[in-house]
Design a protein around this motif. Structure first.
Motif, PDB file in Angstrom:
ATOM      1  N   ALA A 116       0.803  -1.223   0.000  1.00 23.22           N
ATOM      2  CA  ALA A 116      -0.089  -0.093  -0.022  1.00 23.22           C
ATOM      3  C   ALA A 116       0.854   1.225   0.254  1.00 23.22           C
ATOM      4  O   ALA A 116       0.568   2.213  -0.864  1.00 23.22           O
ATOM      5  N   MET A 117       2.018   1.247   0.721  1.00 25.66           N
ATOM      6  CA  MET A 117       2.856   2.402   1.065  1.00 25.66           C
ATOM      7  C   MET A 117       3.517   2.542  -0.516  1.00 25.66           C
ATOM      8  O   MET A 117       3.700   3.822  -1.200  1.00 25.66           O
ATOM      9  N   ASP A 118       4.016   1.619  -1.242  1.00 24.18           N
ATOM     10  CA  ASP A 118       4.823   1.684  -2.329  1.00 24.18           C
ATOM     11  C   ASP A 118       3.849   2.285  -3.476  1.00 24.18           C
ATOM     12  O   ASP A 118       4.117   3.056  -4.393  1.00 24.18           O
ATOM     13  N   TYR A 119       2.663   1.502  -3.347  1.00 25.28           N
ATOM     14  CA  TYR A 119       1.705   2.027  -4.380  1.00 25.28           C
ATOM     15  C   TYR A 119       1.208   3.510  -4.462  1.00 25.28           C
ATOM     16  O   TYR A 119       1.022   4.025  -5.395  1.00 25.28           O
ATOM     17  N   THR A 120       0.976   3.930  -3.121  1.00 26.14           N
ATOM     18  CA  THR A 120       0.896   5.309  -2.934  1.00 26.14           C
ATOM     19  C   THR A 120       2.063   6.357  -3.466  1.00 26.14           C
ATOM     20  O   THR A 120       1.726   7.395  -4.067  1.00 26.14           O
ATOM     21  N   LEU A 121       3.143   5.813  -3.095  1.00 29.14           N
ATOM     22  CA  LEU A 121       4.442   6.607  -3.502  1.00 29.14           C
ATOM     23  C   LEU A 121       4.320   6.604  -5.026  1.00 29.14           C
ATOM     24  O   LEU A 121       4.881   7.657  -5.715  1.00 29.14           O
ATOM     25  N   GLY A 152       2.212   7.273  -7.057  1.00 30.18           N
ATOM     26  CA  GLY A 152       1.725   8.494  -7.706  1.00 30.18           C
ATOM     27  C   GLY A 152       2.569   9.575  -8.016  1.00 30.18           C
ATOM     28  O   GLY A 152       2.275  10.247  -9.127  1.00 30.18           O
ATOM     29  N   ASP A 153       3.544   9.527  -7.504  1.00 29.12           N
ATOM     30  CA  ASP A 153       4.548  10.655  -7.707  1.00 29.12           C
ATOM     31  C   ASP A 153       5.742  10.031  -8.866  1.00 29.12           C
ATOM     32  O   ASP A 153       6.810   9.291  -8.267  1.00 29.12           O
ATOM     33  N   GLU A 154       5.636   9.866 -10.043  1.00 27.61           N
ATOM     34  CA  GLU A 154       6.482   9.009 -10.855  1.00 27.61           C
ATOM     35  C   GLU A 154       7.873   9.371 -10.897  1.00 27.61           C
ATOM     36  O   GLU A 154       8.554   8.420 -10.629  1.00 27.61           O
ATOM     37  N   ALA A 155       7.996  10.664 -10.942  1.00 30.73           N
ATOM     38  CA  ALA A 155       9.582  11.014 -10.819  1.00 30.73           C
ATOM     39  C   ALA A 155      10.364  10.779  -9.351  1.00 30.73           C
ATOM     40  O   ALA A 155      11.423  10.010  -9.485  1.00 30.73           O
ATOM     41  N   THR A 174      13.183   7.390  -9.079  1.00 33.34           N
ATOM     42  CA  THR A 174      14.441   7.559  -8.151  1.00 33.34           C
ATOM     43  C   THR A 174      14.394   6.938  -6.955  1.00 33.34           C
ATOM     44  O   THR A 174      15.498   6.151  -6.608  1.00 33.34           O
ATOM     45  N   LEU A 175      13.646   6.552  -6.276  1.00 39.50           N
ATOM     46  CA  LEU A 175      13.591   5.636  -4.897  1.00 39.50           C
ATOM     47  C   LEU A 175      13.969   4.379  -5.455  1.00 39.50           C
ATOM     48  O   LEU A 175      14.714   3.695  -4.812  1.00 39.50           O
ATOM     49  N   GLU A 176      13.157   3.795  -6.480  1.00 37.64           N
ATOM     50  CA  GLU A 176      13.571   2.633  -7.150  1.00 37.64           C
ATOM     51  C   GLU A 176      14.980   2.367  -7.458  1.00 37.64           C
ATOM     52  O   GLU A 176      15.721   1.329  -7.241  1.00 37.64           O
ATOM     53  N   LEU A 179      -7.051   6.725  -4.838  1.00 39.56           N
ATOM     54  CA  LEU A 179      -7.360   8.082  -4.425  1.00 39.56           C
ATOM     55  C   LEU A 179      -5.832   8.715  -3.867  1.00 39.56           C
ATOM     56  O   LEU A 179      -5.496   9.644  -4.076  1.00 39.56           O
ATOM     57  N   ALA A 180      -5.330   8.024  -2.841  1.00 41.22           N
ATOM     58  CA  ALA A 180      -4.278   7.991  -2.174  1.00 41.22           C
ATOM     59  C   ALA A 180      -3.056   8.411  -3.226  1.00 41.22           C
ATOM     60  O   ALA A 180      -2.260   9.337  -3.177  1.00 41.22           O
ATOM     61  N   ARG A 181      -3.060   7.755  -4.280  1.00 45.50           N
ATOM     62  CA  ARG A 181      -2.101   7.712  -5.287  1.00 45.50           C
ATOM     63  C   ARG A 181      -2.160   8.887  -6.024  1.00 45.50           C
ATOM     64  O   ARG A 181      -1.184   9.656  -6.332  1.00 45.50           O
ATOM     65  N   ALA A 182      -3.485   9.347  -6.398  1.00 45.35           N
ATOM     66  CA  ALA A 182      -3.735  10.702  -7.212  1.00 45.35           C
ATOM     67  C   ALA A 182      -3.040  11.918  -6.180  1.00 45.35           C
ATOM     68  O   ALA A 182      -2.774  12.811  -6.919  1.00 45.35           O
ATOM     69  N   LEU A 183      -3.709  11.781  -4.944  1.00 49.28           N
ATOM     70  CA  LEU A 183      -3.227  12.965  -4.238  1.00 49.28           C
ATOM     71  C   LEU A 183      -1.769  13.064  -3.905  1.00 49.28           C
ATOM     72  O   LEU A 183      -1.173  13.998  -3.461  1.00 49.28           O
ATOM     73  N   MET A 184      -1.213  11.757  -4.063  1.00 48.50           N
ATOM     74  CA  MET A 184       0.406  11.908  -3.872  1.00 48.50           C
ATOM     75  C   MET A 184       1.022  12.541  -5.077  1.00 48.50           C
ATOM     76  O   MET A 184       2.512  13.191  -5.051  1.00 48.50           O
ATOM     77  N   CYS A 185       0.460  12.724  -6.358  1.00 49.04           N
ATOM     78  CA  CYS A 185       1.032  13.319  -7.481  1.00 49.04           C
ATOM     79  C   CYS A 185       1.388  14.748  -7.208  1.00 49.04           C
ATOM     80  O   CYS A 185       0.356  15.329  -6.833  1.00 49.04           O
ATOM     81  N   ARG A 186       2.197  15.326  -7.640  1.00 43.37           N
ATOM     82  CA  ARG A 186       2.404  16.717  -7.402  1.00 43.37           C
ATOM     83  C   ARG A 186       1.883  17.539  -8.675  1.00 43.37           C
ATOM     84  O   ARG A 186       2.547  17.633  -9.616  1.00 43.37           O
ATOM     85  N   SER A 187       0.812  17.596  -8.830  1.00 44.74           N
ATOM     86  CA  SER A 187       0.044  17.797  -9.851  1.00 44.74           C
ATOM     87  C   SER A 187      -0.439  19.317  -9.927  1.00 44.74           C
ATOM     88  O   SER A 187      -0.609  20.144  -8.938  1.00 44.74           O
ATOM     89  N   ASP A 188      -0.843  19.776 -11.206  1.00 42.47           N
ATOM     90  CA  ASP A 188      -1.392  21.190 -11.447  1.00 42.47           C
ATOM     91  C   ASP A 188      -2.587  21.019 -11.578  1.00 42.47           C
ATOM     92  O   ASP A 188      -3.505  21.862 -11.239  1.00 42.47           O
ATOM     93  N   LEU A 189      -3.094  19.749 -12.171  1.00 43.10           N
ATOM     94  CA  LEU A 189      -4.555  19.651 -12.207  1.00 43.10           C
ATOM     95  C   LEU A 189      -5.058  18.336 -11.604  1.00 43.10           C
ATOM     96  O   LEU A 189      -4.535  17.354 -11.861  1.00 43.10           O
ATOM     97  N   LEU A 190      -5.965  18.389 -10.707  1.00 41.67           N
ATOM     98  CA  LEU A 190      -6.548  17.212 -10.002  1.00 41.67           C
ATOM     99  C   LEU A 190      -8.002  16.974 -10.626  1.00 41.67           C
ATOM    100  O   LEU A 190      -8.776  17.766 -10.258  1.00 41.67           O
ATOM    101  N   LEU A 191      -8.318  15.668 -11.124  1.00 37.94           N
ATOM    102  CA  LEU A 191      -9.536  15.195 -11.711  1.00 37.94           C
ATOM    103  C   LEU A 191     -10.095  14.271 -10.613  1.00 37.94           C
ATOM    104  O   LEU A 191      -9.412  13.212 -10.424  1.00 37.94           O
ATOM    105  N   LEU A 192     -11.234  14.591  -9.970  1.00 36.79           N
ATOM    106  CA  LEU A 192     -12.087  13.660  -9.071  1.00 36.79           C
ATOM    107  C   LEU A 192     -13.321  13.468  -9.484  1.00 36.79           C
ATOM    108  O   LEU A 192     -14.089  14.457  -9.607  1.00 36.79           O
TER     109      LEU A 192
END
Length: 587
Positions: free
Chosen positions: A39-44, A46-49, A53-55, A119-132
């Motif tokens: 669950a932790m890695d899946y959430t992380l 969400g921020d692809e870049a 890097t972590l991987e 939803l957690a994955r989407a919120l983790m993304c450093r986004s300019d536009l969030l679609l919910l």
């Protein structure tokens, strides 16, 4: 369709659409592909870049030279990567996950919890536009409260599709109304939009009616004078003016759903008595030591986080789950109606709405069933359409239609607004406000809870207890946890020995026995008077009674009706006085 266009998953039929190429868009996916991730890695992820890097940093450092390692750590600094796990943990905790669940694989979670992970994955993304798109559908109240607070601090642009009016009111500052193939922008939250929309429709309708009068006047002039040589020029001028006129359309007001509950046939005072009940599955205790009575006047909202046992409790009340211990007594005239999400899946896919309703009462006429379904916005085409082709909202409306038809005196509603749009939610709220039976409601729709519930039960820590407060108090409580000692829960703070308690209980039962006897006699009297009144009213429907020859008989019946009404009023007053005495002693 608008979201799909923004995500470049569909193309325009006409017109132009511009989206900056550097815009970072976050969305909640409907499926999960990386089921093996924690669950932790899946959430992380969400921020692809950051996740890439972590991987790479997890790789064998012997494969990386010093410059590469230095560059990766520099990237981590730029992405604030060293705080990433803390951010992901806050997201998961806010959405209801416990710390022990952080390292569980995604495949271990149910569909609803997997949607929370998305939803957690989407919120983790450093986004300019969030679609919910309907983000509250799989959330409980606790998670919705948290999400509102989180979105209030979101710095990007939020585009939100929701049927939850309270969530909209607290999360947005503009509303786009998509109607009749047009989009209209309104400033303000949903409540402001409703007010502006009403005013706009009122002005539009007034403009339409005024213009129609003008058109009628011009057309009358044209029809009258176009054939006359002396007036032909003026007639032609008005024909041109009419052609250039920008026609105002009549105000289109969406058809409002409206239905109501037929009063229950029986309304006994005490419907259910629960005494020291324990609930669970295969000796796994979920709830214990439940003691409660449900009365005909109860309108109870059931609060508690997902997983605490709200649905288990309501399943037990509905008779779908046996107790592991304790006793539960149902009044012989109890008639329950139970709404739960699983009932949508249990509908006969090959049947249609009319067939489903006809099974409830084979003797009812087809037209009567069609009229009943019409109240739930089933058109003639939809009524005979296979249930397998109906949407989730249409299936929910069908289950509600069947529930209303059964004339229950106890309603058990477990998330009834899932799949329902705002109009249908409003119709349900209005119908429940005038419902004459008892009701237990589990819902994350705060508007519905606030409009139909008078009291609350809190399911928490394997207990079911009365919560003495409002929904706002409950939100405050959640924000101040873990100060659980401040819970407004009704408790008896005076501790007594078991022997003294048994003696007190015996004395109370002794006092209650004659009161219950009087109450039962009073119920019998009220039923007898109701039958007599109905008999007189049936006689009064005879039209011949109102002839001059039957004046004396009519007067006698009217006098009898008045006397019975007074007797009923007196009997009801006595009944409620006895109830108050009983409730005081029971407390």
């Amino acid at each position: 369709s608008l979201f799909l266009l923004i995500l470049k998953q569909i193309e325009l039929d006409s017109g132009e659409f511009h989206l900056p190429s550097e815009l970072v868009i976050a969305q909640v996916f409907q499926e999960i592909t990386n089921q093996h991730l924690s669950a932790m890695d899946y959430t992380l992820s969400g921020d692809e870049a950051l996740y890439t890097t972590l991987e790479r940093l997890k790789d064998d450092h012997t494969k990386l030279d010093a410059d590469e390692i230095s560059e990766l750590h520099q990237t981590m600094d730029q992405l604030d990567g060293y705080a990433a796990q803390s951010k992901a943990a806050k997201l998961l905790t806010g959405l209801g996950f416990t710390q022990t669940q952080f390292e569980l694989p995604v495949s271990d979670f149910s569909g609803g919890w997997q949607m929370r992970l998305n939803l957690a994955r989407a919120l983790m993304c450093r986004s300019d536009l969030l679609l919910l798109d309907e983000p509250t559908n799989h959330l409980d109240l606790e998670a919705i409260f948290w999400l509102e607070d989180y979105l209030a601090s979101y710095t990007g642009t939020l585009l939100l599709i929701s049927h939850d009016r309270d969530f909209l009111n607290n999360s947005v500052n503009q509303i786009v109304n998509l109607s009749r193939q047009r989009a209209m922008l309104f400033n303000g939250n949903y409540a402001s939009y409703e007010a502006q929309r009403r005013e706009q429709l009122s002005l539009q309708q007034a403009g339409y009616e005024k213009q129609q009068k003008e058109i009628k006047h011009i057309q009358h002039f044209i029809n009258r004078f176009k054939a006359k040589a002396t007036k032909a020029k003026q007639a032609q001028s008005r024909i041109k003016a009419l052609a250039k006129l920008e026609i105002i359309a009549p105000a289109h007001i969406d058809s409002a759903f409206q239905f109501s509950f037929t009063p229950p046939e029986h309304t006994p005072h005490t419907l259910i008595k629960i005494d020291d009940v324990t609930l669970g599955y295969q000796n796994n205790k979920v709830l214990a030591n439940i003691n409660h009575k449900f009365f005909i006047t109860d309108r109870i909202g059931i609060l508690g986080a997902n997983g605490e046992g709200k649905s288990t409790f309501i399943k037990f009340i509905a008779g779908k789950l046996k107790a592991l211990g304790g006793e539960c007594e149902h009044h012989k005239q109890l008639k329950m109606a139970y709404f739960a999400q699983h009932q949508l899946e249990q509908l006969d896919a090959n049947d249609h709405a009319l067939g489903h309703m006809s099974k409830l009462n084979p003797l009812a006429s087809e037209q009567k069933m069609r009229d009943h379904l019409g109240c739930f916005n089933f058109s003639n085409d939809k009524i005979e359409q296979k249930i397998s082709t109906l949407s989730g909202g249409e299936k929910a409306r069908l289950v509600l239609a069947a529930l209303v038809y059964s004339k229950p005196n106890l309603l058990l509603l477990d998330e009834p607004t899932n799949h329902l749009d705002i109009d249908m939610r409003d119709a349900l709220s209005i119908a429940l406000q005038s419902y004459e039976g008892a009701m237990l409601l589990v819902s994350h729709d705060r508007h519905l809870i606030n409009t139909v519930c008078d009291s609350f039960l809190l399911v928490k820590d394997k207990k079911v207890r009365v919560f003495d407060g409002s929904l706002d108090d409950y939100r405050t409580l959640l924000q101040t946890e873990p100060a659980a000692k401040h819970l407004k829960i009704q408790k008896n703070k005076n501790t007594v020995s078991r022997q003294d308690q048994r003696r007190l209980d015996a004395e109370r039962r002794k006092k209650l026995r004659p009161l219950y006897s009087k109450l039962k006699k009073q119920e019998g009297l009220m039923e007898k008077l109701a039958i007599e009144k109905q008999a007189v009213e049936n006689q009064l429907t005879d039209n011949s009674l109102y002839d001059a020859n039957n004046k004396i008989q009519l007067k006698s019946l009217l006098a009898k009706q008045t006397k019975i009404s007074k007797d009923i009023s007196l009997a009801e007053n006595t009944y409620f006085i006895l109830l108050e005495e009983i409730e005081t002693l029971e407390k």
